[in-house]
Write an enzyme that holds these catalytic residues in place. Sequence first.
Site, PDB file in Angstrom:
ATOM      1  N   ARG A 447      -1.484  -2.527  -3.137  1.00 24.09           N
ATOM      2  CA  ARG A 447      -1.139  -3.439  -3.209  1.00 24.09           C
ATOM      3  C   ARG A 447      -0.803  -4.266  -2.999  1.00 24.09           C
ATOM      4  O   ARG A 447      -0.013  -5.472  -2.700  1.00 24.09           O
ATOM      5  CB  ARG A 447      -0.481  -2.978  -1.372  1.00 24.09           C
ATOM      6  CG  ARG A 447      -0.666  -1.171  -1.401  1.00 24.09           C
ATOM      7  CD  ARG A 447      -0.163  -0.947   0.613  1.00 24.09           C
ATOM      8  NE  ARG A 447      -0.145   0.912   0.171  1.00 24.09           N
ATOM      9  CZ  ARG A 447      -1.108   1.344   0.590  1.00 24.09           C
ATOM     10  NH1 ARG A 447      -2.496   0.648   1.053  1.00 24.09           N
ATOM     11  NH2 ARG A 447      -1.662   2.777   0.450  1.00 24.09           N
ATOM     12  N   VAL A 448      -1.879  -5.268  -3.180  1.00 22.57           N
ATOM     13  CA  VAL A 448      -1.179  -6.633  -3.902  1.00 22.57           C
ATOM     14  C   VAL A 448      -1.613  -7.099  -5.354  1.00 22.57           C
ATOM     15  O   VAL A 448      -0.323  -7.855  -5.499  1.00 22.57           O
ATOM     16  CB  VAL A 448      -3.162  -7.598  -3.230  1.00 22.57           C
ATOM     17  CG1 VAL A 448      -3.078  -8.833  -3.575  1.00 22.57           C
ATOM     18  CG2 VAL A 448      -3.171  -7.682  -1.771  1.00 22.57           C
TER      19      VAL A 448
END
Length: 597
Positions: A447-448
């Site tokens: 999710r980064v």
Amino acid sequence: MSESLKAKLRYASTAPSNEQIEKIKAVLKKKFNTDDIEIDVYEDPSIGGGFVVSCKNFEYDWSDAGRAKQLRAELNNLSKKNGDRETGKIISMLSSKVENFELAIEDREVGTVTWVGDGIANIDGIEHAFYGEIIEFEDGTRGMAQDIRDDHIGCILFGNDTGIRQGTRAVRTYKEAGIPVGEAFIGRVVDALGAPIDGLGDIKESGYRAVEEPAPGIIERQSVNEPMETGILSIDTMFPIGRGQRELIIGDRQTGKTSIAIDTIINQKGKDVICIYVAIGQKASTVAKIIQTLKKSGAMNYSIVVSSTASDMAPLQYIAPYSGTALAEYFMHQGKDVLIVYDDLSKHAVAYRALSLLLERSPGREAYPGDVFYLHSRLLERSSKLSSELGGGSITALPIIETLGGDVSAYIPTNVISITDGQIFLESDLFFAGMRPAVNVGLSVSRVGSAAQTKAMKKAAGSIRVDLAQYREMAVFTQFSSDLDETTKNQLRHGDVLMELLKQPLEHPLAMHEQVIILVAVGAGRLDMIPVKKVRAYKEKLLTFFNTEHSDICEELQKSGDLSEQLKKRILDCVDEFNDAENKLLKEEIEKSHGNN
């Protein structure tokens, strides 16, 4: 009229005078805010001298035994703090401590054990203990207040319970559970309480940190923007991990979860990252094997192993990841980057459930979000990248979760997936098909994302994930077809080469520049004509060629972290040069073999 407050005074040999009794009454009146106090006096030779006063569940210790115990504790602290100093200095400091010693006579809350077993003790009489407080028992064993009820407190023990019986006295210490921390822990193997278990002697601590600390607030953090390179091509290209991120490694047993974590630790060599490996409920032989692997690769020079094996009691398995995080926070607050691996949190949840049942909590309670979810959320939320004002240190967490039959929708896996910033899902079918690491491209996510990649990696990775997805779809539809058009054949060949490139042997992490070179070459289709069986050997030769013959390109990639069009062209020119040399060698070999025939 209210009943008078009764107190008990024990003396060793000489009974206290009336004047002393009146002074003691004055102290008790002030403490309990009453004027009516009765003191019963008893002889007790075991206290050695002086006297001990007990009232309600509080105790005042003016005895020789109490004095000796306090002085011993002070001298132990002093010798620990000054372990490396000259002997003469230590002796003078110890003598001055003895001469200036004053007995602390603060009241201490005392209780008695009503039940003990399986690493749990129930204590009656302690009314004001706080959650996480250290409780000390008569034989020196320590425990932590874990369950606070109206009629008793439940305490988890950090030692053997053989010296504790029903009726054993337990005393509040007014201290939060914590472990020693310091630079000297690097390179060592410790247990869940920070005590060394590697046979290399004592560790000189620099401080003491509570095992449970609040997670940094939003203002205290900054966004994740630096890569934490694993050295594993499939992860660094498609699911990049950043410093300060929490990336879950999830999959069935024996699918290579620990191997990914260990390879990531090995890849941190020379990158100024301190690594902490927390083993929870593992076999002692497994932990020993991991330590040997780290030593062999030189990774133990910047690593700490916190081990709580399957033979340890549930309280030690429960506290181990919090202890590891306390060590990590010590380095983070010094502005350093830390990588911590929790192997694994499934066994941690099992240990916590065992504790909960022994503490007589409801068996169905773990399904409540405030319990097992909170168990892991308050642990993983402590991993973050601190703001520049606080030094910019970070803790990157790699929690490991074991699934049953690939079921990621089970209770604990979904809990940890929702807490972390992405997951690497390892699939059994891929593993047994020879795809190692067995990363499932569809279910894995970061999710980064590209915020945690260098510019060079971002540009080189390009459409690799889309290419793989298209290849897998195409492979399913065309597996029974014999007549394929040229475009489809090329796409399938490209996908086969990509899949083969993503296979990586254990303990062989790739540097960032090596990954970029491979991705640029395969992205331009320079590897598509190579037979699949020879792809891995070709990759090794190509990287050796670049590292030896064109080290200037490797250095430029490492220093700039960017991939300009000019640099990309130079890489492809070098790949073509290498291919020409390889083709020439191949022709010579064929001609030679024809000549021999």
